[in-house]
Design a protein around this motif. Structure first.
Motif, PDB file in Angstrom:
ATOM      1  N   LYS A  66       0.843  -1.193   0.000  1.00  0.00           N
ATOM      2  CA  LYS A  66       0.000   0.000   0.000  1.00  0.00           C
ATOM      3  C   LYS A  66       0.881   1.247   0.000  1.00  0.00           C
ATOM      4  N   ILE A  67       0.557   2.167  -0.904  1.00  0.00           N
ATOM      5  CA  ILE A  67       1.241   3.456  -0.972  1.00  0.00           C
ATOM      6  C   ILE A  67       0.354   4.491  -0.304  1.00  0.00           C
ATOM      7  N   HIS A  68       0.826   5.070   0.796  1.00  0.00           N
ATOM      8  CA  HIS A  68       0.132   6.170   1.458  1.00  0.00           C
ATOM      9  C   HIS A  68       0.749   7.468   0.949  1.00  0.00           C
ATOM     10  N   VAL A  82       5.272   3.707   2.510  1.00  0.00           N
ATOM     11  CA  VAL A  82       4.988   2.387   1.944  1.00  0.00           C
ATOM     12  C   VAL A  82       4.816   1.389   3.076  1.00  0.00           C
ATOM     13  N   THR A  83       3.702   0.643   3.064  1.00  0.00           N
ATOM     14  CA  THR A  83       3.400  -0.341   4.104  1.00  0.00           C
ATOM     15  C   THR A  83       2.845  -1.604   3.460  1.00  0.00           C
ATOM     16  N   PRO A  84       2.689  -2.685   4.229  1.00  0.00           N
ATOM     17  CA  PRO A  84       1.970  -3.850   3.707  1.00  0.00           C
ATOM     18  C   PRO A  84       0.544  -3.500   3.304  1.00  0.00           C
ATOM     19  N   GLY A  85      -0.022  -4.256   2.381  1.00  0.00           N
ATOM     20  CA  GLY A  85      -1.305  -3.911   1.800  1.00  0.00           C
ATOM     21  C   GLY A  85      -2.466  -3.911   2.768  1.00  0.00           C
ATOM     22  N   GLN A  86      -2.377  -4.684   3.858  1.00  0.00           N
ATOM     23  CA  GLN A  86      -3.502  -4.772   4.781  1.00  0.00           C
ATOM     24  C   GLN A  86      -3.473  -3.695   5.860  1.00  0.00           C
ATOM     25  N   ARG A  87      -2.458  -2.815   5.873  1.00  0.00           N
ATOM     26  CA  ARG A  87      -2.340  -1.814   6.913  1.00  0.00           C
ATOM     27  C   ARG A  87      -3.458  -0.775   6.798  1.00  0.00           C
ATOM     28  N   ASN A  88      -4.093  -0.459   7.943  1.00  0.00           N
ATOM     29  CA  ASN A  88      -5.206   0.478   7.957  1.00  0.00           C
ATOM     30  C   ASN A  88      -4.724   1.904   7.708  1.00  0.00           C
ATOM     31  N   ASP A  89      -5.547   2.673   6.991  1.00  0.00           N
ATOM     32  CA  ASP A  89      -5.159   4.044   6.636  1.00  0.00           C
ATOM     33  C   ASP A  89      -5.029   4.935   7.863  1.00  0.00           C
ATOM     34  N   SER A  90      -5.971   4.822   8.803  1.00  0.00           N
ATOM     35  CA  SER A  90      -5.959   5.721   9.960  1.00  0.00           C
ATOM     36  C   SER A  90      -4.719   5.530  10.824  1.00  0.00           C
ATOM     37  N   TYR A 104     -10.057   7.769   7.383  1.00  0.00           N
ATOM     38  CA  TYR A 104      -9.234   8.526   8.339  1.00  0.00           C
ATOM     39  C   TYR A 104     -10.063   9.122   9.469  1.00  0.00           C
ATOM     40  N   SER A 105     -11.342   8.758   9.534  1.00  0.00           N
ATOM     41  CA  SER A 105     -12.219   9.307  10.558  1.00  0.00           C
ATOM     42  C   SER A 105     -12.045   8.541  11.865  1.00  0.00           C
ATOM     43  N   SER A 106     -11.166   9.038  12.709  1.00  0.00           N
ATOM     44  CA  SER A 106     -10.950   8.449  14.035  1.00  0.00           C
ATOM     45  C   SER A 106     -10.749   9.571  15.039  1.00  0.00           C
ATOM     46  N   ARG A 107     -11.151   9.332  16.264  1.00  0.00           N
ATOM     47  CA  ARG A 107     -11.037  10.361  17.296  1.00  0.00           C
ATOM     48  C   ARG A 107      -9.577  10.727  17.550  1.00  0.00           C
ATOM     49  N   SER A 108      -8.700   9.735  17.514  1.00  0.00           N
ATOM     50  CA  SER A 108      -7.291  10.010  17.797  1.00  0.00           C
ATOM     51  C   SER A 108      -6.674  10.889  16.709  1.00  0.00           C
ATOM     52  N   PHE A 109      -7.013  10.630  15.437  1.00  0.00           N
ATOM     53  CA  PHE A 109      -6.439  11.427  14.353  1.00  0.00           C
ATOM     54  C   PHE A 109      -6.993  12.855  14.377  1.00  0.00           C
ATOM     55  N   ARG A 110      -8.282  12.999  14.653  1.00  0.00           N
ATOM     56  CA  ARG A 110      -8.852  14.346  14.747  1.00  0.00           C
ATOM     57  C   ARG A 110      -8.214  15.122  15.908  1.00  0.00           C
ATOM     58  N   ALA A 111      -7.996  14.437  17.031  1.00  0.00           N
ATOM     59  CA  ALA A 111      -7.364  15.101  18.175  1.00  0.00           C
ATOM     60  C   ALA A 111      -5.930  15.515  17.833  1.00  0.00           C
TER      61      ALA A 111
END
Length: 286
Positions: free
Chosen positions: A137-139, A153-161, A194-201
């Motif tokens: 996965k390319i972020h 660059v991460t493994p393909g199953q890595r979560n975006d958030s 990317y909608s997570s409380r930690s990322f918004r904070a």
């Protein structure tokens, strides 16, 4: 100039950023070697199949690997960004997203079970297994004009958030004069992943405005809590409509066949290839 080679304008931008040996035997022309690297990632051929006009394939590969480990392409990308930022050419309405790339069977022969790896090379080589096989996965974070600012660059199953914060922390545009590099966007646009409380904070702590839609289950959970659920996050539909810019950026990156399908065995080499393609996108826009 042949097809898939640097133009004179692109080489004028890249030439001062390529390191040169002060001593030793005369080596092959830097432009000839860089053209070989560009041809490789543009067409997706194996290193051994490089045309003879680029010289011995071992020389091109050795130079590419050395540049990848030394971060030459990353520094070149930052220097081009610094010049654009000094001219006021960067739109700091930053957008983040990711795309999954299939890994060719040649990229899977990494000897992941045991063996010695460099400290900067992840043990999994950024190769993940999913239903479709091995994937990477390319972020990406790009500016408002669709030019890459940071790559991860991460493994393909890595979560975006999970990767959102490390991705934004890779944005580092140096100043042409005195002062610290610019690392903070004016605003971030991202999708529901990317909608997570930690990322918004995290974004609020850094004083970064953001336009991220709320997930349906998050809305339901907030409504079920009543007053304790708090206010919904602000969301500007007009700004969010500009998110297609990063999709077009991915489209231009995947025009490079060596990026659309991963052939490199190590994450360091593949990330360097993506960075070199990003340098070319910048060189064509400034």
């Amino acid at each position: 100039m042949r097809r898939h080679e640097l133009t004179d304008h692109e080489w004028e931008l890249l030439a001062p950023l390529i390191p040169r040996a002060a001593t030793g035997r005369p080596r092959m022309s830097d432009r000839q070697v860089i053209n070989g690297m560009v041809y490789k990632i543009r067409t997706g051929v194996s290193w051994r199949d490089l045309p003879e006009r680029y010289g011995p394939w071992q020389t091109v590969y050795t130079r590419f690997r050395r540049y990848a480990l030394d971060g030459v392409f990353t520094r070149a990308l930052q220097q081009i960004q610094a010049g654009a930022d000094a001219a006021g050419d960067i739109d700091w309405l930053v957008q983040t997203d990711s795309t999954i790339v299939r890994a060719h069977q040649h990229a899977a022969a990494t000897g992941r079970k045991g063996g010695n790896h460099r400290p900067d090379e992840p043990d999994d080589h950024a190769l993940g297994r999913s239903r479709g096989g091995l994937t990477t996965k390319i972020h990406l974070a790009c500016d408002g004009r669709g030019r890459p600012l940071a790559i991860l660059v991460t493994p393909g199953q890595r979560n975006d958030s999970i990767c959102a914060r490390p991705l934004l922390e890779r944005i580092r545009v140096p100043r042409t004069g005195p002062g610290r590099p610019r690392c903070r966007p004016d605003q971030v646009i991202a999708d529901k992943a990317y909608s997570s409380r930690s990322f918004r904070a995290y974004l609020r702590k850094r004083g970064i405005g953001h336009t991220i839609p709320e997930k349906t289950d998050q809305q339901r959970h907030r409504h079920n809590r009543g007053r304790r659920g708090g206010r919904p996050p602000t969301f500007n539909r007009q700004i969010y409509r500009q998110r297609n810019v990063i999709e077009r950026c991915f489209n231009r990156l995947k025009a490079f066949r060596g990026i659309a399908t991963r052939y490199e065995k190590t994450a360091t080499s593949y990330e360097a290839a993506v960075t070199l393609a990003s340098v070319l996108l910048w060189a064509r826009s400034v």
